[in-house]
Design an enzyme around this catalytic site. Structure first.
Site, PDB file in Angstrom:
ATOM      1  N   GLU A   1      32.526  24.008  28.297  1.00 43.85           N
ATOM      2  CA  GLU A   1      32.714  22.662  28.808  1.00 43.85           C
ATOM      3  C   GLU A   1      32.483  22.625  30.315  1.00 43.85           C
ATOM      4  OE1 GLU A   1      35.831  20.686  25.710  1.00 43.85           O
ATOM      5  OE2 GLU A   1      36.730  21.963  27.223  1.00 43.85           O
TER       6      GLU A   1
ATOM      7  N   CYS B   1      32.884  20.803  37.948  1.00 43.29           N
ATOM      8  CA  CYS B   1      33.654  21.981  37.567  1.00 43.29           C
ATOM      9  C   CYS B   1      32.902  22.662  36.429  1.00 43.29           C
ATOM     10  CB  CYS B   1      35.052  21.539  37.124  1.00 43.29           C
ATOM     11  SG  CYS B   1      36.072  22.903  36.526  1.00 43.29           S
TER      12      CYS B   1
ATOM     13  N   CYS C   1      37.345  33.445  27.814  1.00 44.01           N
ATOM     14  CA  CYS C   1      37.803  34.188  28.992  1.00 44.01           C
ATOM     15  C   CYS C   1      38.626  35.374  28.506  1.00 44.01           C
ATOM     16  CB  CYS C   1      38.659  33.297  29.894  1.00 44.01           C
ATOM     17  SG  CYS C   1      39.180  34.114  31.432  1.00 44.01           S
TER      18      CYS C   1
ATOM     19  N   CYS D   1      45.605  34.771  30.610  1.00 43.97           N
ATOM     20  CA  CYS D   1      46.771  34.160  31.271  1.00 43.97           C
ATOM     21  C   CYS D   1      47.477  33.260  30.238  1.00 43.97           C
ATOM     22  CB  CYS D   1      46.327  33.344  32.486  1.00 43.97           C
ATOM     23  SG  CYS D   1      45.427  34.352  33.692  1.00 43.97           S
TER      24      CYS D   1
ATOM     25  N   CYS E   1      47.186  29.239  30.093  1.00 48.78           N
ATOM     26  CA  CYS E   1      45.861  28.624  30.155  1.00 48.78           C
ATOM     27  C   CYS E   1      45.258  28.529  28.761  1.00 48.78           C
ATOM     28  CB  CYS E   1      44.955  29.462  31.062  1.00 48.78           C
ATOM     29  SG  CYS E   1      43.228  28.939  31.075  1.00 48.78           S
TER      30      CYS E   1
ATOM     31  N   CYS F   1      42.587  21.321  34.848  1.00 52.25           N
ATOM     32  CA  CYS F   1      42.681  22.784  34.991  1.00 52.25           C
ATOM     33  C   CYS F   1      43.381  23.414  33.800  1.00 52.25           C
ATOM     34  CB  CYS F   1      43.514  23.156  36.217  1.00 52.25           C
ATOM     35  SG  CYS F   1      42.775  22.654  37.745  1.00 52.25           S
TER      36      CYS F   1
END
Ligand code: SAH
Length: 373
Positions: free
Chosen positions: A110, A123, A130, A134, A137, A365
């Site tokens: 995205e 962004c 990923c 974390c 997230c 975010c």
């Protein structure tokens, strides 16, 4: 020779094929050489580059300065299709736009365009998924699928640039002024492709998009050797370090790579980056209720940063946590965030609180999960 069929060593396993090679993967002289290697006139590379980066064209039919007989071959050699938009979600009356892309191998990523009165920020994602895990997230929950290529990263920005130039974003015609590597992925874990993308975005046309390196921000969990390498790279981008805790005990949980490079090591690398590039570093700190938002942690954060000097090398950007479904992390109370800001500023650390643009379309975010609902 045995007469046996050769093992298919040249076939990469399915799903491990490389993204199509595109002119944005290459420097201008490499584009010229690639055409020549394919029996095509090298000087066409400049024309194709100008179509892509300067005129923001994406329809080969409009590239009428290319000889009709060669156009298809030129386009398939340097401008292959890289990705398909699957959906666009809009918020803020169309000035926030999230695009879900399918890459050539089915991977989903995205990107988010955010238009402000005075500028446009894109962004972008640097990896499909990923690997940094974390726990707060959304992207981190699905693991890493693969690195993106330089051209796949660049194309996210150029798609935004084309939409702006065609008047598809409310607010009139415009350009992309800022690019932030805060979409999916850990940019410094895909170092070469990300640095390549920064070069393409900042080189003047027709070689690149011609934006200022000052407008580019690379956000990282703190891969210390890569931060040091970036400091020497000669691309003066802004560095953002996702710290989220000033102490190793908590940061080991919130940003698992901290068990490899500690708070002190990551902050030292950030300080070194500021010193080497003369660019002020940004410390990102997502405010999580009763986890990392205590007043004493604000004091400790200020002390950790001030220990490296108080010459304005750093500022703190607090991010109100965007709550991820199923997550145990929730957003800090407003009064705790306000106190956190007061404590940092009392110790002389410039502090801002990030807006939460796009949260209603899961574009803020940490919310990019790239699912096809
Ligand atoms: N891998 C890079 C880019 C990640 S996205 C990095 O870690 O820096 C950019 C920022 O959003 C990072 O600071 C990341 O920690 C933060 N973030 C992740 N999940 C979030 C959430 N749920 N709410 C607010 N910020 C989040």
């Amino acid at each position: 020779m045995t007469g046996q069929p050769l093992p298919l060593v040249f076939d990469e396993p399915r799903g491990r094929r490389k993204p199509p090679r595109h002119l944005a993967d290459l420097a201008l002289d490499e584009r010229v050489r690639l055409l020549a290697d394919n029996g095509l006139p090298g000087f066409r590379a400049k024309q194709l580059s100008a179509h892509y980066f300067t005129r923001l064209a994406d329809d080969p039919e409009q590239m009428t300065d290319l000889p009709a007989g060669q156009r298809d071959q030129l386009v398939s050699t340097l401008l292959p299709e890289l990705m398909t938009p699957l959906s666009v979600s809009e918020a803020d009356r169309g000035t926030t736009r999230k695009t879900l892309w399918r890459l050539f191998d089915g991977a989903l990523v995205e990107s988010v365009l955010m238009r402000y009165p005075d500028r446009v920020t894109m962004c972008v994602s640097s990896q499909a998924g990923c690997g940094m895990a974390c726990p707060f997230c959304a992207t981190g929950q699905g693991g890493l699928q693969r690195n993106m290529s330089t051209a796949e990263i660049v194309e996210q920005v150029l798609a935004g640039a084309r939409a702006l130039e065609r008047g598809e974003v409310p607010g009139g015609l415009g350009r992309v002024n800022n690019v932030v590597f805060m979409g999916m992925g850990e940019p410094l874990a895909n170092y070469r492709a990300v640095v390549g993308a920064v070069r393409r975005l900042t080189e003047p046309g027709p070689s690149g998009y011609g934006m200022s390196a000052r407008g580019v921000t690379v956000s990282t969990v703190g891969l210390v050797p890569r931060i040091n390498q970036l400091a020497e790279e000669g691309v003066p981008v802004t560095l953002a370090l996702s710290l989220h805790a000033p102490d190793d005990e908590l940061r080991n949980d919130l940003v698992p790579i901290n068990t490899r490079w500690s708070v002190d090591e990551a902050v030292d690398a950030a300080w070194n980056y500021a010193r080497a590039t003369k660019r002020r570093v940004s410390i990102e700190y997502a405010m999580m209720r009763d986890i990392n938002d205590q007043a004493w942690r604000a004091d400790l954060l200020a002390d950790v940063l001030n220990a490296r000097g108080d010459w304005g090398w750093v500022h703190v950007n607090l991010i109100p946590l965007n709550e991820v479904p199923g997550s145990r992390f929730t957003r800090s109370r407003d009064e705790d965030t306000e106190e956190f800001v007061r404590r940092l500023e009392a110790k002389g650390v410039p502090t801002t609180v990030r807006d939460t643009r796009g949260s209603e379309i899961d574009a803020a975010c940490g919310q990019l999960a790239a699912s096809e609902r």
